[in-house]
Design an enzyme around this catalytic site. Structure first.
Site, PDB file in Angstrom:
ATOM      1  N   SER A 177      49.343  36.891  41.837  1.00  0.00           N
ATOM      2  CA  SER A 177      48.608  36.495  40.625  1.00  0.00           C
ATOM      3  C   SER A 177      49.484  35.536  39.845  1.00  0.00           C
ATOM      4  CB  SER A 177      48.314  37.732  39.757  1.00  0.00           C
ATOM      5  OG  SER A 177      47.845  37.342  38.472  1.00  0.00           O
TER       6      SER A 177
ATOM      7  N   TYR B 135      50.290  45.619  35.424  1.00  0.00           N
ATOM      8  CA  TYR B 135      49.745  44.645  36.382  1.00  0.00           C
ATOM      9  C   TYR B 135      50.750  43.520  36.627  1.00  0.00           C
ATOM     10  CZ  TYR B 135      46.477  41.267  38.447  1.00  0.00           C
ATOM     11  OH  TYR B 135      45.853  40.379  39.282  1.00  0.00           O
TER      12      TYR B 135
HETATM   13  N1  LIG Z   1      40.055  37.633  39.756  1.00  0.00           N
HETATM   14  C1  LIG Z   1      41.146  37.085  39.298  1.00  0.00           C
HETATM   15  O1  LIG Z   1      41.098  36.298  38.350  1.00  0.00           O
HETATM   16  C2  LIG Z   1      42.485  37.387  39.903  1.00  0.00           C
HETATM   17  C3  LIG Z   1      43.578  36.688  39.404  1.00  0.00           C
HETATM   18  C4  LIG Z   1      44.816  36.909  39.952  1.00  0.00           C
HETATM   19  C5  LIG Z   1      44.972  37.795  40.983  1.00  0.00           C
HETATM   20  N2  LIG Z   1      43.899  38.489  41.459  1.00  0.00           N
HETATM   21  C6  LIG Z   1      44.144  39.417  42.553  1.00  0.00           C
HETATM   22  O2  LIG Z   1      43.250  39.119  43.618  1.00  0.00           O
HETATM   23  C7  LIG Z   1      42.964  40.311  44.329  1.00  0.00           C
HETATM   24  C8  LIG Z   1      41.464  40.482  44.429  1.00  0.00           C
HETATM   25  O3  LIG Z   1      40.971  40.542  43.102  1.00  0.00           O
HETATM   26  P1  LIG Z   1      39.421  40.400  42.747  1.00  0.00           P
HETATM   27  O4  LIG Z   1      39.358  39.571  41.540  1.00  0.00           O
HETATM   28  O5  LIG Z   1      38.632  40.053  43.923  1.00  0.00           O
HETATM   29  O6  LIG Z   1      39.173  41.904  42.274  1.00  0.00           O
HETATM   30  P2  LIG Z   1      37.890  42.831  42.440  1.00  0.00           P
HETATM   31  O7  LIG Z   1      38.103  43.957  41.482  1.00  0.00           O
HETATM   32  O8  LIG Z   1      36.680  42.013  42.313  1.00  0.00           O
HETATM   33  O9  LIG Z   1      38.027  43.343  43.941  1.00  0.00           O
HETATM   34  C9  LIG Z   1      39.104  44.195  44.302  1.00  0.00           C
HETATM   35  C10 LIG Z   1      38.662  45.058  45.455  1.00  0.00           C
HETATM   36  O10 LIG Z   1      39.744  45.956  45.745  1.00  0.00           O
HETATM   37  C11 LIG Z   1      39.195  47.238  45.969  1.00  0.00           C
HETATM   38  N3  LIG Z   1      40.182  48.287  45.697  1.00  0.00           N
HETATM   39  C12 LIG Z   1      40.590  48.751  44.517  1.00  0.00           C
HETATM   40  N4  LIG Z   1      41.468  49.750  44.693  1.00  0.00           N
HETATM   41  C13 LIG Z   1      41.610  49.901  46.031  1.00  0.00           C
HETATM   42  C14 LIG Z   1      42.367  50.769  46.843  1.00  0.00           C
HETATM   43  N5  LIG Z   1      43.163  51.718  46.312  1.00  0.00           N
HETATM   44  N6  LIG Z   1      42.276  50.653  48.177  1.00  0.00           N
HETATM   45  C15 LIG Z   1      41.462  49.722  48.727  1.00  0.00           C
HETATM   46  N7  LIG Z   1      40.699  48.886  48.019  1.00  0.00           N
HETATM   47  C16 LIG Z   1      40.787  48.975  46.675  1.00  0.00           C
HETATM   48  C17 LIG Z   1      37.998  47.315  45.037  1.00  0.00           C
HETATM   49  O11 LIG Z   1      37.092  48.334  45.449  1.00  0.00           O
HETATM   50  C18 LIG Z   1      37.445  45.918  45.130  1.00  0.00           C
HETATM   51  O12 LIG Z   1      36.481  45.798  46.161  1.00  0.00           O
HETATM   52  C19 LIG Z   1      43.671  41.436  43.587  1.00  0.00           C
HETATM   53  O13 LIG Z   1      44.895  41.719  44.203  1.00  0.00           O
HETATM   54  C20 LIG Z   1      43.888  40.863  42.214  1.00  0.00           C
HETATM   55  O14 LIG Z   1      44.982  41.445  41.543  1.00  0.00           O
HETATM   56  C21 LIG Z   1      42.660  38.315  40.940  1.00  0.00           C
END
Ligand SMILES: NC(=O)c1ccc[n+]([C@@H]2O[C@H](COP(=O)([O-])OP(=O)(O)OC[C@H]3O[C@@H](n4cnc5c(N)ncnc54)[C@H](O)[C@@H]3O)[C@@H](O)[C@H]2O)c1
Length: 269
Positions: free
Chosen positions: A138, A150
Site C-alpha cells: 500500500s 494498517y
Molecule cells: N483499495 C485500496 O485503495 C487499497 C490501497 C492500498 C492497498 N490495498 C491493498 O490491496 C489489497 C486488496 O484490497 P481491496 O481494496 O481489494 O480490499 P477488499 O476489502 O475489497 O478485498 C479484500 C479481500 O480480502 C478478503 N479477506 C479479508 N480477510 C481475509 C483473510 N483473513 N483471509 C483471506 N481473505 C481475506 C476479503 O474477504 C476480501 O474479499 C489489500 O491487501 C489492501 O490492503 C488496497
C-alpha cells in the site's frame, strides 16, 4: 489488458480473491490462460466470476492449517505446477495509534503480514525456477498514513518482501511488492469522505484508481515479461507517493500566481 508471456497453463494462487483487486487479478490471469486458484475467507465462490474458469477454495490466510491443506491440494496436481502466488488479502482498521486496541493491532498483522509469510513458507517449496510471488502492499507502506496498525503492517510486508526475494532468488523465484494508492474497491467504499477527497488532492492524476489497473501490474510481475524484476516495489498510485505532498504546494503556488503580481526581483520567484 496486455498479453504477458508465460502465464498460460501456470498454476497461480491468489488470496482475498472474492472481491476487490483480488477478484480482478484472478479474472485477468484466467483470461490470459493461467490455471487460477482463487482463495478467500468467504466459504463459497462469488457469483461475479461469471463463467470465467477460476477454481475457488476457501482460505483464511491467518490460519496455518488452511495453508497446509492448500499446499497439499496444489502439490497433488503435477500436471499444472505452481508458478505464482499473489498475497493480496488484506484488512484495514482506521484508528490512530493512541486509540488502537491490542486485539485490532494483532488481527491486522495476522492477516496482512503473517498471512503473507505463511503463504510464502507453505507454497514456495512447491515452486520452481521462473516462479513469481507478488505481495500487495500500500502507499501506506511508503508514508505515515494515520491508521496505525494498517500502516505498520504494510511497512512490515515490505521487509518480508525483501527478505523473501533474497532467500528465494537463488532458486529462481522472484518476489516483488506493489503499492496501490486509493483504489475503488469495497475496502475504500467505507473510507471517510474527507480521506477520499484529500487523497485526490494529493494525487497527480486527480482520480481514484481501478482494481484492474492494479491487477495488470500484478499480472506483469507474475509473467516472464518481468523475468529480471525481483525485490522491486512498484507504486500503482496515480503519482501519489512521488509527490510527498509537493502537489499541494505546487497547486497552491499555481493558484496564487494567478492572483499575485510577479515579484519585483525575479530571483525571488
Ligand atoms: N483499495 C485500496 O485503495 C487499497 C490501497 C492500498 C492497498 N490495498 C491493498 O490491496 C489489497 C486488496 O484490497 P481491496 O481494496 O481489494 O480490499 P477488499 O476489502 O475489497 O478485498 C479484500 C479481500 O480480502 C478478503 N479477506 C479479508 N480477510 C481475509 C483473510 N483473513 N483471509 C483471506 N481473505 C481475506 C476479503 O474477504 C476480501 O474479499 C489489500 O491487501 C489492501 O490492503 C488496497
Amino acid at each position: 489488458m496486455i498479453g504477458y508471456p508465460g502465464l498460460a497453463g501456470r498454476t497461480i494462487v491468489v488470496t482475498g480473491a472474492a472481491g476487490g483487486q483480488g477478484m480482478r487479478e484472478a479474472l485477468q490471469l484466467s483470461v490470459l490462460g493461467a490455471n487460477v486458484i482463487a482463495t478467500d475467507i468467504a466459504p463459497t465462490a462469488p457469483e461475479d466470476y461469471d463463467g470465467t474458469p477460476v477454481e475457488y477454495l476457501p482460505l483464511d490466510v491467518a490460519d496455518e492449517s488452511g495453508w497446509r491443506s492448500l499446499a497439499a491440494a496444489v502439490a497433488s496436481r503435477s500436471a499444472h505446477p505452481l508458478r505464482g502466488l499473489v498475497n493480496n488479502a488484506g484488512i484495514t482498521h482506521r484508528t490512530r495509534l493512541g486509540a488502537t486496541a491490542r486485539a485490532d493491532w494483532d488481527r491486522v498483522f495476522a492477516v496482512n503480514v503473517t498471512g503473507a509469510m505463511l503463504g510464502i513458507q507453505h507454497l514456495a517449496p512447491l515452486m520452481d525456477v521462473g516462479s513469481s510471488i507478488v505481495n500487495v502492499g500500500s502507499v501506506a507502506a511508503l508514508t505515515a498514513h494515520y491508521p496505525a496498525a494498517y500502516t505498520s503492517s504494510k511497512w512490515a510486508l515490505r521487509g518480508l518482501t525483501h527478505v523473501a526475494a533474497t532467500e528465494y532468488g537463488p532458486r529462481g523465484i522472484r518476489v516483488n511488492i506493489v503499492h496501490p494508492g486509493f483504489i475503488d474497491t469495497p475496502m475504500t467504499a467505507g473510507a471517510p469522505v474527507m480521506m477520499r477527497s484529500t487523497q485526490l488532492d494529493l494525487t497527480p492524476l486527480e482520480r481514484v484508481g481501478l482494481a484492474d489497473e492494479v491487477a495488470s501490474v500484478v499480472t506483469f510481475l507474475l509473467s516472464d515479461a518481468a523475468g529480471y524484476v525481483s525485490g522491486a516495489e512498484i507504486p500503482v498510485d496515480g503519482g501519489f507517493s512521488s509527490t510527498a505532498g509537493a502537489k499541494l504546494l505546487s497547486d497552491r503556488l499555481a493558484h496564487s500566481a494567478l492572483n499575485d503580481s510577479p515579484p519585483a526581483d525575479p530571483a525571488l520567484a
